[in-house]
Structures are given as C-alpha cells and as structure tokens.
Design a protein around this motif. Sequence first.
Motif, short mmCIF file in Angstrom:
data_model
loop_
_atom_site.label_atom_id
_atom_site.label_comp_id
_atom_site.label_asym_id
_atom_site.label_seq_id
_atom_site.Cartn_x
_atom_site.Cartn_y
_atom_site.Cartn_z
N TYR A 53 0.82 -1.21 0.00
CA TYR A 53 0.00 0.00 0.00
C TYR A 53 0.85 1.26 0.00
O TYR A 53 0.42 2.31 -0.47
N GLY A 54 2.07 1.16 0.56
CA GLY A 54 2.89 2.36 0.67
C GLY A 54 4.04 2.42 -0.33
O GLY A 54 4.70 3.44 -0.44
N GLY A 55 4.27 1.32 -1.05
CA GLY A 55 5.35 1.31 -2.03
C GLY A 55 6.75 1.40 -1.45
O GLY A 55 7.69 1.73 -2.15
N MET A 56 6.91 1.10 -0.14
CA MET A 56 8.24 1.14 0.45
C MET A 56 8.79 -0.28 0.52
O MET A 56 8.26 -1.12 1.25
N VAL A 57 9.82 -0.57 -0.27
CA VAL A 57 10.35 -1.93 -0.32
C VAL A 57 11.36 -2.10 0.80
O VAL A 57 12.54 -1.83 0.65
N SER A 58 10.87 -2.56 1.95
CA SER A 58 11.77 -2.79 3.07
C SER A 58 12.36 -4.18 2.97
O SER A 58 11.65 -5.18 2.95
N PHE A 59 13.70 -4.23 2.89
CA PHE A 59 14.38 -5.53 2.83
C PHE A 59 14.98 -5.83 4.20
O PHE A 59 15.91 -6.60 4.31
N GLY A 60 14.40 -5.21 5.24
CA GLY A 60 14.98 -5.40 6.56
C GLY A 60 13.95 -5.71 7.63
O GLY A 60 14.16 -5.45 8.80
N HIS A 61 12.81 -6.28 7.22
CA HIS A 61 11.78 -6.54 8.22
C HIS A 61 12.15 -7.66 9.19
O HIS A 61 11.50 -7.81 10.21
N ALA A 62 13.19 -8.42 8.87
CA ALA A 62 13.67 -9.40 9.83
C ALA A 62 14.12 -8.72 11.12
O ALA A 62 14.06 -9.31 12.19
N ALA A 63 14.52 -7.44 11.03
CA ALA A 63 14.95 -6.71 12.23
C ALA A 63 13.82 -6.68 13.25
O ALA A 63 14.03 -6.94 14.43
N PHE A 64 12.60 -6.40 12.79
CA PHE A 64 11.47 -6.29 13.71
C PHE A 64 11.01 -7.67 14.16
O PHE A 64 10.70 -7.90 15.33
N PHE A 65 10.96 -8.59 13.19
CA PHE A 65 10.58 -9.97 13.50
C PHE A 65 11.54 -10.54 14.55
O PHE A 65 11.13 -11.11 15.55
N GLY A 66 12.82 -10.32 14.32
CA GLY A 66 13.84 -10.84 15.23
C GLY A 66 13.81 -10.14 16.58
O GLY A 66 13.96 -10.79 17.62
N LEU A 67 13.60 -8.82 16.57
CA LEU A 67 13.57 -8.10 17.85
C LEU A 67 12.41 -8.62 18.71
O LEU A 67 12.59 -8.89 19.89
N GLY A 68 11.23 -8.77 18.09
CA GLY A 68 10.09 -9.32 18.82
C GLY A 68 10.43 -10.68 19.40
O GLY A 68 10.14 -10.97 20.57
N GLY A 69 11.09 -11.50 18.59
CA GLY A 69 11.48 -12.83 19.04
C GLY A 69 12.47 -12.77 20.19
O GLY A 69 12.32 -13.45 21.21
N TYR A 70 13.48 -11.92 20.05
CA TYR A 70 14.50 -11.84 21.10
C TYR A 70 13.96 -11.25 22.40
O TYR A 70 14.34 -11.68 23.49
N ILE A 71 13.05 -10.27 22.30
CA ILE A 71 12.46 -9.71 23.52
C ILE A 71 11.73 -10.81 24.28
O ILE A 71 11.88 -10.97 25.50
N THR A 72 10.98 -11.60 23.54
CA THR A 72 10.26 -12.72 24.15
C THR A 72 11.22 -13.70 24.82
O THR A 72 11.03 -14.10 25.97
N GLY A 73 12.28 -14.04 24.08
CA GLY A 73 13.26 -14.98 24.60
C GLY A 73 13.99 -14.43 25.82
O GLY A 73 14.16 -15.12 26.83
N ILE A 74 14.37 -13.17 25.75
CA ILE A 74 15.17 -12.57 26.83
C ILE A 74 14.35 -12.42 28.10
O ILE A 74 14.82 -12.73 29.20
#
Lengths: 330, 307
Positions: A53-74
Amino acid sequence: MMSEKKLNFLILIFLFLVPLFSILLNDIYITTLFSKIVILAIAGIGLNLILGYGGMVSFGHAAFFGLGGYITGILAFHFNNYEPIQILVFEFEGTNQLLFVWIFSLIFSSLLALFIGYFSLRTTGVYFIMITLAFAQMLYYFSISWPTYGGEDGLSLSLRNQIPFLNTMDPITFFYICYVWLIIAIIFVKFILNSPLGISLKASKENDDRVRSVGINPKKVKLISFMISGAITGLAGSLYADLNRFVSPTILSWQMSGEIMILVILGGMFRLYGPILGAFFYIILEQFLGGITENWQFWLGLIILLEVLYAKAGIMSFLIKDKYDDKTSS
Amino acid sequence: MEFQLLIEQFLNGLQFGTMLFLMSAGLTLVFGVMGLINLAHGSFYMIGAFGAALFAEITGSFFIGLISSFIVAMFAGVITEILVIRKLYKKDHLDQVLATFALILIFSEGIRWLFGAYPLYLNIPAELNASVSLPLEIIYSKYRLLIIAIGILIAFFLYILTSKTLLGIRIKAGQNDREMISVLGVNIKTLYTIVFALGAALAGLSGALIGAIQSVEVGMGEPVLILAFVVIIIGGIGSIKGAFVGALLVGVTDTLGRFLLPELFKLFFDNADANLIGSSIASMSIYILMAIVLIFKPSGLFGERSA
C-alpha cells in the motif's frame, strides 16, 4: 472465480477449522504447522502495509521480526534464572506473562521502526532497500557476537510464556492465540487503510508532491506507517519465538526478510489477505517439496522465478476477478 | 611490534577491499547500466570458486583453475542473462529482488546437487604459500599480496575500459539513454549481455581467489554479496571509481575495526568487557559506515543521481 470478500471469508473459516482436521486425522503436527503459517501471515500483513500500500520496499523486516522474538526470549530467560535485566542503573524483572511480553514486543519493535524509518526514509528506491537491509544486518551481527543470550547458538525457552487460565503448551490453544492475533492484525490494518493515514499513505505512493500540496507531510505519513508495520511484524516474531520455544540469529538474517517479502508477493500485494495465502502456499510448498526431494529449494526457486516472470499479480488473482486487477499490473 | 601488526592488519584490509572490488565492479555496472538489482551476483562468486576447484583438481594447476573460474562464471553469466535477466530489465526493483533471490536458491541447490554438501578445498601452490619480507621488517603472505596486485590491475583495466574504449563509451551512453544508443545502431541487447557476463566473470575470479584462502562451499557467495551491496551503495551506484573507493573503505574499516575497537574500549572498560563490546561493534562497523554515508549523502560518495 469468486469475489474477494467471499474468498477472504473462506480463508478465515478454513483456518479456524484447522485444529478440527488435526484431530480427525489424529496428527497434531498439522496444527503446529498452521500456527507457523498464521504467524508468518501476520508478519506479511505487517510488511504488506508499507510494501503493497505504501510502495516502500523494506528488505529489513527481519529486524522487527527478530527483535520481537529476542524480547520474548530474553524476558523468559531472565524469568527462569531469576536474574534481573540490567540496563545502565535500572533493573527489570523478567516475565513469562504473554500479555507483558506482547506489550514489550509491540513497544520496542515500533521504537526500532521509528529509529530505522527516520533514517531510511531520507532515501528512496534501491537506496531505501539497501539501508533497511543494512540496519537489519547490524542487528544480525550484533546478535551473533553478543554472547549473553547464546550468540550464534541462540536461546532456548524451556516453556512457552503463559496467559492466565490457558495452557499455551497445548498446540491447539496456541494456534487459536495466533489466530486471534491474525484477526486483530487484519481488523487493525483494515482500519488504518480506511483512515486518513492509510488514504494519504496510498496517495503518497502515487505522488508525494500532490500529497504535500494538500497540506499533508508524506514523510510523516510514511514514518507512522513504517512504525505500525514494524510493530505488527515484531509481534509476529514474538509469537514465532514462543511457537518454537527458541530464538536464534537466523530470524534476524536477510533470508528471513526475503522470506517475508516472498510470501507477501506470492500471495498478492495490494490485498489484505494476500499474505495469508502466500504464507500458506510457501510453507505447504516447503513441506511438500521437502517431503519428495532433498533439493526442494531448487524447485521452490524455480516456482518463484516463474511466478515473478509470468504471473506477477499473485495467487489471489488466480482465484478471484475484481476491480483491482488493473492495479496489479503496475 | 604493535606497528608491524597494524600494517599487517591494514594490508589484510586492503586485500579484503580489493577482493570486494572485484565483486562490486560487476554489481555496480549492471545496476548503473541496466538498472538491475542482482542478488544472484553472489552465485557467480560461488560458481567461479567451484569451477576453479574442479579444473584445478583435473589439471593439477592452480593457475588453470583461476583462469577457468573466470571463464566458467562468464558462461554462467551469459546463459543466465539470456534466459532470465533479460526479462527483468523493464520490471520494477521488487520483481528483480524476488527473481534473483529465486536464482540464488536455484544455483545453490544446483551446485549442491552436482558437488554434494561437503566443502571443497582449493590449494594454493607452494611457491605462493609463503611469506615475503617487506621494508620496515614487515612479513606478509605472498598470496595475499598477489590478490591485492590482481585487484589493482583489474581496477586499472576497468578504468581504461570504461573511459577510453569504444565499449566503455557505449556502456556510458547506455547508462544515460538506452533508446538513443540503440537508435544509433548499437546492439543494446548484446551490450547488456557483455556487461553482465563481465561482471559475473569478475565475481567468479574473486570467488576462486578467496576460495583458496577459505573453503569452497555452497552459500559462500551471499555474505560477500551483501558486503558488495554495501560497497556500491557507499560508493554510489554505477560508478567504478565509487566501487573502488567504497571497497577499500569497507575492507579497511572492517579489518581495522576488529583489531582496533577492542583496544580502544580497553581505555574505558576492563579487558573482558572491552573485547566483548569492541568486537560486537566491530562486526557492525561497515553497516554503521554505510548508514552514516547514506544519511549525509543519500546517493553515495560518487553517485551522480538518485536511483
């Protein structure tokens, strides 16, 4: 051929019934597999908000996916060893309560998205693709070289985090938790898309100058959308960590970003439910091809390649015919 | 002794940088001329390394291996360009990212199919696997010096090629206006194939050169690919000069960062903490460098226009 609404409804009904199939076929693995599909679909819905919808090609969404994961783990890690988390002079207790875990994941991944977005949105086009990738790579290498939380080996959770009155270790219960989050994500993104924010986001994809000329700051619109997108993907990462009871740097890698992007496009951009179908086909294909050949990635690559070259509009467009079809060719 | 070590690390950085330049040159040309983001560039690095290992094994000569890495990767480049890449020039960046991501899967699995999952080894010939003494009592690996020399030689060759030859003029013209140049009777399709194959061949050569120091395995290209992207973004997309400066900058920053940052943090923290913090930040240093460059110069150091 059917209307998009009808297909969306069928998708939700089908997903709702998954545990029933699982019980009938006496194979609980199906439910776990579909939990993964639902979680990746949530991540994809988050990415699609800015990508489709916004036309922004983010090739770094693993950063957010991973941060959510690591916060949970930590948080779970500190809860289990009774050591408080120390940040400078402040001390925090760990927790195993999912409600807190989710809130922290949402807050921190949106803050990270604010930070990354603020700098990345100064650039456009291929530079934007690469700077978002660079930020994700920073976190990836940081997670590998920082040994406190397992470094390259990752971090195991002995139990899933908990919600009062529910047994999250039960695969069916956990599946429905993910399912509820999927519904929330859909409703929320739909609400955003119909709000002034979403409308100006879609407009700024077409033409920044015109958006500016009616007195809206397109950069602010994009930044807020980027934050929302990051938060949704971060929440998916948190669920993913609990599903596997394991987090490792792999979920911060650029292949993870690529995977989320692929399932969005495989399903069909510009469509709210596209990422769900994309995640479904991606995971099922992986399972199916993995079952018949060791070299399944070869065939997966071939299928993606053919899809990009000859059927860009995504799977959803095969199944429905509607007014959006002319848009998908752009 | 500290000083010699520093120089040695600097040379390592230079060697890393020239190798990155070989990777980045093709990437930046392909992007600058054809407007294509090619994630599969790392696959040519891998194909070159496997080609070298195979032919070095058959012929018993390391140098034949090096030459064949160039040729094998070039052929792979030509075939890929004709079959797939050609169809992507007119598509948007998103499609290019996806299609070339798919190519990575295909190439990596294809190689695993052919060669198996175990790494191969490419041995440096004995006469190169030695050290030389440089002035100031510095002792350095002969082979790494050779890599630096090859890198600088190719940089010079590419500079001549792009600025002094007819092919270079056509490439530049194609970069500016692809319709005009085809109207003038240049076969733009062939030109694109040549540029793509040249880039692939250079990537293959650098894969073989590095494969001899490390090991030749599936997936070796992707980490280097990401670094090469960092290089061309820092240098400015489409600029050979930018790729060269960017590559050396990245190579030296990364190597010296790993060496110096832990030392620097020892001034503030105790030894164990300093090593930990220093090496963590060092592993991110080039990405930090890239972010800083983009924040101040959104189209890179030598970028002429925003893409």
